[in-house]
Scaffold this motif. Structure first.
Motif, short mmCIF file in Angstrom:
data_model
loop_
_atom_site.label_atom_id
_atom_site.label_comp_id
_atom_site.label_asym_id
_atom_site.label_seq_id
_atom_site.Cartn_x
_atom_site.Cartn_y
_atom_site.Cartn_z
N HIS A 1 -16.84 45.48 -0.13
CA HIS A 1 -18.03 45.23 -0.79
C HIS A 1 -17.76 44.29 -1.93
CE1 HIS A 1 -16.80 48.64 -3.00
NE2 HIS A 1 -17.62 48.35 -4.08
N ASP A 2 -18.50 43.71 -2.53
CA ASP A 2 -18.59 42.83 -3.55
C ASP A 2 -18.96 43.41 -4.92
OD1 ASP A 2 -17.55 40.58 -2.14
OD2 ASP A 2 -19.55 39.92 -1.67
N GLU A 3 -20.11 44.14 -4.84
CA GLU A 3 -20.75 44.64 -6.01
C GLU A 3 -21.26 45.82 -5.41
OE1 GLU A 3 -21.64 41.65 -9.37
OE2 GLU A 3 -22.73 41.31 -7.72
N ALA A 4 -21.64 46.95 -6.45
CA ALA A 4 -22.27 48.14 -5.91
C ALA A 4 -23.50 48.65 -6.85
CB ALA A 4 -21.62 49.24 -5.75
N TYR A 5 -24.70 48.86 -6.27
CA TYR A 5 -25.93 49.35 -7.31
C TYR A 5 -26.41 50.48 -6.54
CZ TYR A 5 -25.33 44.29 -8.55
OH TYR A 5 -24.63 43.13 -8.93
N PHE A 6 -27.40 51.01 -7.41
CA PHE A 6 -28.41 51.94 -6.61
C PHE A 6 -30.19 51.35 -7.11
CE2 PHE A 6 -29.21 53.07 -11.05
CZ PHE A 6 -30.40 53.72 -11.12
N TRP A 7 -31.06 51.63 -6.40
CA TRP A 7 -32.16 51.36 -6.74
C TRP A 7 -32.99 52.23 -6.77
CZ3 TRP A 7 -36.71 50.88 -3.10
CH2 TRP A 7 -37.66 50.05 -3.61
N ALA A 8 -34.36 52.02 -7.55
CA ALA A 8 -35.34 53.26 -7.78
C ALA A 8 -36.51 52.52 -8.48
CB ALA A 8 -34.57 54.49 -8.51
N THR A 9 -37.62 53.10 -8.03
CA THR A 9 -38.74 52.77 -8.65
C THR A 9 -39.44 54.13 -9.28
OG1 THR A 9 -40.28 53.17 -7.12
CG2 THR A 9 -39.16 51.09 -7.06
N HIS A 10 -40.24 53.90 -10.53
CA HIS A 10 -41.09 54.82 -10.96
C HIS A 10 -42.06 55.52 -10.14
CE1 HIS A 10 -39.04 54.40 -14.98
NE2 HIS A 10 -39.16 53.16 -14.69
N GLN A 11 -42.32 54.95 -8.83
CA GLN A 11 -43.09 55.70 -7.97
C GLN A 11 -42.34 56.67 -7.04
OE1 GLN A 11 -43.21 52.36 -8.63
NE2 GLN A 11 -44.96 52.35 -9.85
N GLY A 12 -41.13 56.59 -7.31
CA GLY A 12 -40.31 57.61 -6.43
C GLY A 12 -39.44 57.12 -5.38
N ALA A 13 -39.43 55.93 -5.05
CA ALA A 13 -38.66 55.19 -4.03
C ALA A 13 -37.22 55.05 -4.55
CB ALA A 13 -39.35 53.87 -3.53
N GLU A 14 -36.29 55.36 -3.64
CA GLU A 14 -34.72 55.41 -4.27
C GLU A 14 -33.88 55.04 -3.06
OE1 GLU A 14 -31.48 57.86 -6.75
OE2 GLU A 14 -33.87 58.67 -6.49
N ILE A 15 -32.93 54.27 -3.32
CA ILE A 15 -31.64 54.43 -2.38
C ILE A 15 -30.39 54.38 -3.13
CG2 ILE A 15 -30.22 52.42 -1.12
CD1 ILE A 15 -32.43 53.24 0.55
N ASP A 16 -29.72 55.50 -2.72
CA ASP A 16 -28.52 55.99 -3.37
C ASP A 16 -27.50 54.86 -3.60
OD1 ASP A 16 -29.58 58.55 -3.52
OD2 ASP A 16 -28.57 58.98 -1.54
N LEU A 17 -27.33 54.25 -2.81
CA LEU A 17 -26.40 53.24 -3.11
C LEU A 17 -26.67 51.62 -2.14
CD1 LEU A 17 -23.22 52.68 -4.17
CD2 LEU A 17 -22.43 53.27 -1.91
N ILE A 18 -26.57 50.65 -2.92
CA ILE A 18 -26.56 49.11 -2.25
C ILE A 18 -25.43 48.59 -2.45
CG2 ILE A 18 -27.85 47.15 -2.54
CD1 ILE A 18 -30.24 48.52 -3.44
N LEU A 19 -24.87 48.06 -1.49
CA LEU A 19 -23.66 47.29 -1.40
C LEU A 19 -23.98 45.95 -1.06
CD1 LEU A 19 -21.14 49.78 0.79
CD2 LEU A 19 -21.47 49.46 -1.75
N ARG A 20 -23.37 44.98 -2.00
CA ARG A 20 -23.63 43.50 -1.61
C ARG A 20 -22.32 42.90 -1.21
NH1 ARG A 20 -22.52 38.91 -3.73
NH2 ARG A 20 -21.09 39.69 -5.63
N ARG A 21 -22.68 42.27 -0.11
CA ARG A 21 -21.56 41.58 0.67
C ARG A 21 -22.20 40.31 0.81
NH1 ARG A 21 -20.22 45.20 5.93
NH2 ARG A 21 -19.48 47.05 4.96
N GLY A 22 -21.56 39.28 -0.14
CA GLY A 22 -21.92 37.81 0.06
C GLY A 22 -23.34 37.72 -0.29
#
Length: 399
Positions: free
Chosen positions: A299-320
């Motif tokens: 991977h190039d970079e790593a993040y997580f994503w979440a909203t205040h409405q409760g949606a969430e992904i534990d890990l996001i990997l960016r490749r290019g």
């Protein structure tokens, strides 16, 4: 002795750069790995915790200039004034030597090398053992690695009592000896309380106000404590990914203790039974999976994503220009959740892999697949890169 993945990375780096920095937490195996390249009794080997090596480097230019071939300098953070000397030495034409320098305090060390050796240095980061490195070590290698963590002496301890004793001593030594030695003037008792508090926040969004109130310290001091543990590679601050959406999104980082064994030590977990019945078992599994994925999945970079409405992904990997999602589920039969559906629609994820502790790999939908964590130890890809959507660019931008 287990073979480290970093061995090949160091070989490659030494071919490309005159100086290679091998950085990582203390006692993660840096010295053992360096001695695979150069014997410790070689005249080219300097251990800066040894009085003899320190005496030899009283005049660093005189000691280092005549050397040929590979030169290893261990615990280089104890003598940061060596970096300007290394710059002069590697700028010789032709340069007769290459340098492998080892350091435990990764944050300050990496900043010093960036300032003094810009354009001349390549970094290799070493953490604890990974699943791939422990494959074949024992039938329960994955469970053992999760329970004990990846620090070599913890993972390889003869029994659980020895493992617990080593982890306890590791924490005390880092707080009472190493931090002061690195110039960090924080009371060991205060940092110990904060570190224990972070163990209970493991996997949660960071909020400095709560630990500040509990410790009776200003938020700025608490943020400094967090940065110190992050620089020491004890804590990971996972950044949030922001999408251009009409949704309120979480903008604070998530906090993880990078070694599951040290997490369990701070939570008072000593046995497998205690781990499986602990209320933080799901968060422990999430952090363990996250570290294994980041160590072994490209991977190039790593993040997580979440909203205040409760949606969430534990890990996001960016490749290019593409984004891939990872969900960590401590469950026998994971399913597609509303959060996964929202992330696929809102972020344009190419695929989502749901990593779980089972042993079967199977699809849940067109772009969602359940993957056993053991697949990483078998060099199986986490994502099906033959997917025709894999070339689609992401529609979002990071923070």
């Amino acid at each position: 002795m287990l073979v480290r993945d970093a061995h090949r990375a160091i070989e490659t780096a030494l071919r490309r750069a005159p100086v290679v920095v091998l950085a990582g937490p203390r006692q993660c195996g840096k010295t053992t790995l360096a001695r695979e390249f150069l014997a410790s009794d070689s005249v080219n080997y300097f251990d800066l915790e040894s009085p003899a090596s320190l005496a030899r480097l009283d005049e660093p230019m005189t000691a280092l200039a005549p050397l040929r071939g590979l030169v290893v300098i261990d615990e280089v953070q104890l003598r940061p004034e060596l970096f300007p000397t290394l710059r002069v030495l590697v700028d010789r034409t032709p340069s007769p030597s290459r340098f492998l320098v080892l350091g435990s305090a990764s944050g300050p060390l990496l900043r010093q090398t960036s300032e003094s050796l810009a354009g001349r240095v390549e970094r290799v980061l070493l953490g604890g053992f990974t699943l791939r490195e422990t494959t074949g070590d024992s039938p329960d290698a994955q469970a053992r690695l999760w329970r004990r963590g990846g620090m070599p002496r913890s993972y390889l301890a003869a029994n659980e009592a020895d493992c617990v004793a080593w982890r306890r001593e590791f924490i005390q030594t880092l707080l009472e000896r190493d931090f002061p030695q690195w110039g960090i003037s924080v009371p060991a008792a205060a940092m110990g309380r904060f570190w224990t508090m972070l163990a209970h926040y493991h996997g949660q969004t960071w909020n400095a106000a709560e630990p500040a109130r509990a410790l009776g310290a200003p938020p700025a001091a608490v943020r400094r404590y967090l940065d110190i543990l992050t620089d020491a590679m004890m804590v990971r601050q996972l950044r949030p990914w922001f999408a251009n959406l009409r949704k309120r999104q979480v903008k604070a980082p998530k906090i993880y203790l990078r070694d599951s064994g040290l997490l369990h030590q701070l939570l008072g977990i000593a046995t497998e039974t205690e781990l499986m019945t602990h209320p933080r078992v799901g968060a422990s599994w999430e952090g363990f999976v996250l570290e294994q994925v980041l160590a072994m999945e490209p991977h190039d970079e790593a993040y997580f994503w979440a909203t205040h409405q409760g949606a969430e992904i534990d890990l996001i990997l960016r490749r290019g220009g593409s984004l891939y999602g990872v969900e960590c589920k401590f469950a026998d039969a994971p399913r597609v959740t509303p959060s996964i559906r929202n992330a696929l629609a809102d972020l344009g994820l190419v695929r989502v892999s749901v990593v779980y502790p089972g042993d079967q790999r199977f699809p849940l939908s067109e772009r969602v697949e359940v993957v056993p964590l053991s697949a990483l130890s078998q060099d199986a890809p986490l994502f099906d890169t033959t997917d025709p959507q894999a070339e689609l660019p992401c529609r979002t931008s990071p923070s």
